[in-house]
Design a protein around this motif. Structure first.
Motif, PDB file in Angstrom:
ATOM      1  N   GLN A   1       0.780  -1.178   0.027  1.00 55.00           N
ATOM      2  CA  GLN A   1       0.036   0.007  -0.090  1.00 55.00           C
ATOM      3  C   GLN A   1       0.890   1.380   0.001  1.00 55.00           C
ATOM      4  O   GLN A   1       0.302   2.211  -0.476  1.00 55.00           O
ATOM      5  CB  GLN A   1      -0.993   0.061   1.153  1.00 55.00           C
ATOM      6  N   ARG A   2       2.146   1.304   0.629  1.00 52.93           N
ATOM      7  CA  ARG A   2       2.903   2.314   0.538  1.00 52.93           C
ATOM      8  C   ARG A   2       3.872   2.440  -0.694  1.00 52.93           C
ATOM      9  O   ARG A   2       4.169   3.496  -1.120  1.00 52.93           O
ATOM     10  CB  ARG A   2       4.078   2.329   1.737  1.00 52.93           C
ATOM     11  N   PHE A   3       3.984   1.433  -1.375  1.00 53.53           N
ATOM     12  CA  PHE A   3       4.784   1.325  -2.834  1.00 53.53           C
ATOM     13  C   PHE A   3       4.325   1.871  -3.866  1.00 53.53           C
ATOM     14  O   PHE A   3       3.001   2.102  -4.051  1.00 53.53           O
ATOM     15  CB  PHE A   3       5.291  -0.070  -3.011  1.00 53.53           C
ATOM     16  N   ASP A   4       5.115   2.399  -4.973  1.00 55.90           N
ATOM     17  CA  ASP A   4       4.623   2.953  -6.105  1.00 55.90           C
ATOM     18  C   ASP A   4       5.289   2.169  -7.212  1.00 55.90           C
ATOM     19  O   ASP A   4       6.359   1.660  -6.962  1.00 55.90           O
ATOM     20  CB  ASP A   4       4.887   4.385  -6.471  1.00 55.90           C
ATOM     21  N   LYS A   5       4.530   1.959  -8.410  1.00 58.02           N
ATOM     22  CA  LYS A   5       5.094   1.563  -9.686  1.00 58.02           C
ATOM     23  C   LYS A   5       5.901   0.157  -9.380  1.00 58.02           C
ATOM     24  O   LYS A   5       5.241  -0.684  -9.164  1.00 58.02           O
ATOM     25  CB  LYS A   5       6.213   2.748 -10.292  1.00 58.02           C
ATOM     26  N   GLU A   6       7.252  -0.097  -9.903  1.00 58.61           N
ATOM     27  CA  GLU A   6       7.828  -1.175  -9.941  1.00 58.61           C
ATOM     28  C   GLU A   6       7.856  -1.766  -8.572  1.00 58.61           C
ATOM     29  O   GLU A   6       7.770  -3.231  -8.518  1.00 58.61           O
ATOM     30  CB  GLU A   6       9.341  -0.892 -10.621  1.00 58.61           C
ATOM     31  N   ALA A   7       8.285  -1.131  -7.469  1.00 54.67           N
ATOM     32  CA  ALA A   7       8.311  -1.893  -6.303  1.00 54.67           C
ATOM     33  C   ALA A   7       6.935  -2.167  -5.862  1.00 54.67           C
ATOM     34  O   ALA A   7       6.719  -3.473  -5.370  1.00 54.67           O
ATOM     35  CB  ALA A   7       8.620  -0.806  -5.143  1.00 54.67           C
ATOM     36  N   LYS A   8       5.844  -1.903  -6.165  1.00 54.99           N
ATOM     37  CA  LYS A   8       4.330  -2.178  -5.954  1.00 54.99           C
ATOM     38  C   LYS A   8       4.302  -3.485  -6.814  1.00 54.99           C
ATOM     39  O   LYS A   8       3.585  -4.322  -6.177  1.00 54.99           O
ATOM     40  CB  LYS A   8       3.502  -1.086  -6.214  1.00 54.99           C
ATOM     41  N   ARG A   9       4.668  -3.518  -8.230  1.00 54.82           N
ATOM     42  CA  ARG A   9       4.494  -4.654  -8.874  1.00 54.82           C
ATOM     43  C   ARG A   9       5.211  -6.020  -8.169  1.00 54.82           C
ATOM     44  O   ARG A   9       4.422  -7.121  -8.126  1.00 54.82           O
ATOM     45  CB  ARG A   9       5.062  -4.548 -10.489  1.00 54.82           C
ATOM     46  N   ARG A  10       6.483  -5.472  -7.722  1.00 51.66           N
ATOM     47  CA  ARG A  10       7.195  -6.700  -7.201  1.00 51.66           C
ATOM     48  C   ARG A  10       6.636  -7.291  -5.936  1.00 51.66           C
ATOM     49  O   ARG A  10       6.640  -8.451  -5.568  1.00 51.66           O
ATOM     50  CB  ARG A  10       8.766  -6.148  -7.046  1.00 51.66           C
ATOM     51  N   GLN A  11       6.268  -6.323  -5.179  1.00 45.20           N
ATOM     52  CA  GLN A  11       5.436  -6.665  -3.794  1.00 45.20           C
ATOM     53  C   GLN A  11       4.251  -7.256  -4.037  1.00 45.20           C
ATOM     54  O   GLN A  11       3.699  -8.331  -3.200  1.00 45.20           O
ATOM     55  CB  GLN A  11       5.279  -5.277  -3.029  1.00 45.20           C
ATOM     56  N   MET A  12       3.278  -7.091  -5.235  1.00 47.58           N
ATOM     57  CA  MET A  12       2.321  -7.843  -5.665  1.00 47.58           C
ATOM     58  C   MET A  12       2.664  -9.373  -5.758  1.00 47.58           C
ATOM     59  O   MET A  12       1.797 -10.228  -5.752  1.00 47.58           O
ATOM     60  CB  MET A  12       1.551  -7.124  -6.710  1.00 47.58           C
ATOM     61  N   GLN A  13       3.684  -9.439  -6.662  1.00 47.42           N
ATOM     62  CA  GLN A  13       4.006 -10.769  -6.978  1.00 47.42           C
ATOM     63  C   GLN A  13       4.323 -11.594  -5.695  1.00 47.42           C
ATOM     64  O   GLN A  13       4.249 -12.546  -5.625  1.00 47.42           O
ATOM     65  CB  GLN A  13       5.233 -10.913  -7.756  1.00 47.42           C
ATOM     66  N   PHE A  14       5.154 -10.717  -4.618  1.00 52.88           N
ATOM     67  CA  PHE A  14       5.480 -11.545  -3.576  1.00 52.88           C
ATOM     68  C   PHE A  14       4.076 -11.901  -2.611  1.00 52.88           C
ATOM     69  O   PHE A  14       4.210 -13.144  -2.002  1.00 52.88           O
ATOM     70  CB  PHE A  14       6.293 -10.401  -2.514  1.00 52.88           C
ATOM     71  N   ILE A  15       3.084 -11.013  -2.821  1.00 54.82           N
ATOM     72  CA  ILE A  15       2.198 -11.411  -2.062  1.00 54.82           C
ATOM     73  C   ILE A  15       1.281 -12.579  -2.605  1.00 54.82           C
ATOM     74  O   ILE A  15       0.752 -13.510  -1.858  1.00 54.82           O
ATOM     75  CB  ILE A  15       1.112  -9.854  -1.982  1.00 54.82           C
ATOM     76  N   GLY A  16       1.422 -12.643  -4.072  1.00 53.72           N
ATOM     77  CA  GLY A  16       0.823 -13.858  -4.737  1.00 53.72           C
ATOM     78  C   GLY A  16       1.244 -14.949  -4.018  1.00 53.72           C
ATOM     79  O   GLY A  16       1.118 -16.131  -3.891  1.00 53.72           O
ATOM     80  N   LYS A  17       2.849 -14.938  -4.004  1.00 53.58           N
ATOM     81  CA  LYS A  17       3.797 -15.939  -3.581  1.00 53.58           C
ATOM     82  C   LYS A  17       3.337 -16.370  -2.037  1.00 53.58           C
ATOM     83  O   LYS A  17       3.335 -17.581  -1.901  1.00 53.58           O
ATOM     84  CB  LYS A  17       5.251 -15.737  -3.551  1.00 53.58           C
ATOM     85  N   LEU A  18       3.132 -15.398  -1.007  1.00 54.24           N
ATOM     86  CA  LEU A  18       2.750 -15.870  -0.028  1.00 54.24           C
ATOM     87  C   LEU A  18       1.433 -16.462   0.216  1.00 54.24           C
ATOM     88  O   LEU A  18       1.079 -17.186   0.965  1.00 54.24           O
ATOM     89  CB  LEU A  18       2.772 -14.532   0.730  1.00 54.24           C
ATOM     90  N   MET A  19       0.348 -16.012  -0.827  1.00 55.24           N
ATOM     91  CA  MET A  19      -0.991 -16.439  -0.698  1.00 55.24           C
ATOM     92  C   MET A  19      -0.970 -18.190  -1.252  1.00 55.24           C
ATOM     93  O   MET A  19      -1.802 -18.737  -0.811  1.00 55.24           O
ATOM     94  CB  MET A  19      -1.618 -15.624  -1.923  1.00 55.24           C
ATOM     95  N   ARG A  20       0.101 -18.503  -1.829  1.00 51.63           N
ATOM     96  CA  ARG A  20       0.298 -19.868  -2.556  1.00 51.63           C
ATOM     97  C   ARG A  20       0.201 -20.766  -1.256  1.00 51.63           C
ATOM     98  O   ARG A  20      -0.140 -21.937  -1.315  1.00 51.63           O
ATOM     99  CB  ARG A  20       1.346 -19.944  -3.270  1.00 51.63           C
ATOM    100  N   THR A  21       0.881 -20.378  -0.151  1.00 52.60           N
ATOM    101  CA  THR A  21       1.156 -21.119   1.016  1.00 52.60           C
ATOM    102  C   THR A  21       0.208 -21.204   1.939  1.00 52.60           C
ATOM    103  O   THR A  21       0.115 -21.813   3.005  1.00 52.60           O
ATOM    104  CB  THR A  21       2.413 -20.792   1.728  1.00 52.60           C
TER     105      THR A  21
END
Length: 176
Positions: free
Chosen positions: A63-83
């Motif tokens: 929620q704090r990040f912008d642009k590319e950092a936010k995109r990478r963080q979204m992928q990380f959240i997706g990875k966390l959601m898998r477990t």
């Protein structure tokens, strides 16, 4: 010569479920979209969701990040959601959506009731008083007459809005 299998012939073999790479990607994208919906929520609403600390921290970072950092963080959240089990999170999100749709339906009902009060006058006011016994019949009549005059004179709908606010408070009082 020994068998490679090491199983006795009468033992059943396990059934292997094959999942295609496309299906796995589709599931991962769904989890990432679920994460995106969580990131879009306000922190006060998010506090009510069944999330563990790691996922909650990753979402607040996104929620704090912008642009590319936010995109990478979204992928990380997706990875966390898998477990994690997404069912309770999805259920809470569905409940939140349903609550908002129910509130908008209630507002539409009150708007229709207000329109009836202005158009029909006493007949609709009697229905309002029957539905909400604490309603002030005289005040409703005055507001309905004023609203009609405002509509005919193309004036700002002050009384029209007051009727809506009055109905809204009556509904809130009746729910308590």
């Amino acid at each position: 010569m020994g068998r490679k299998n090491k199983r006795e012939p009468w033992e059943e073999e396990e059934e292997i479920i094959w999942v295609s790479k496309t299906e796995m990607k589709r599931d991962m994208e769904e989890l990432q979209k679920l994460g995106e919906e969580l990131v879009a929520l306000k922190p006060s609403v998010l506090a009510k969701f069944p999330l563990d600390d790691d996922l909650r921290a990753a979402i607040s970072d996104a929620q704090r990040f912008d642009k590319e950092a936010k995109r990478r963080q979204m992928q990380f959240i997706g990875k966390l959601m898998r477990t994690r089990d997404p069912e309770p999170i999805q259920a809470a999100l569905d409940l939140l959506r349903n609550k908002h749709s129910q509130q908008s339906i209630e507002l539409h009902k009150m708007e229709k009731l207000r329109d009836r009060v202005v158009a029909e006058g006493d007949a609709a006011i009697n229905d309002v008083v029957a539905q909400y016994p604490t309603a002030d019949r005289q005040k409703l009549r005055q507001l309905a007459r004023q609203a009609k005059k405002e509509q005919e004179g193309n004036k700002p709908p002050k009384a029209y809005r007051e009727i809506f606010q009055m109905l809204k408070t009556l509904k809130a009082e009746s729910e308590d």
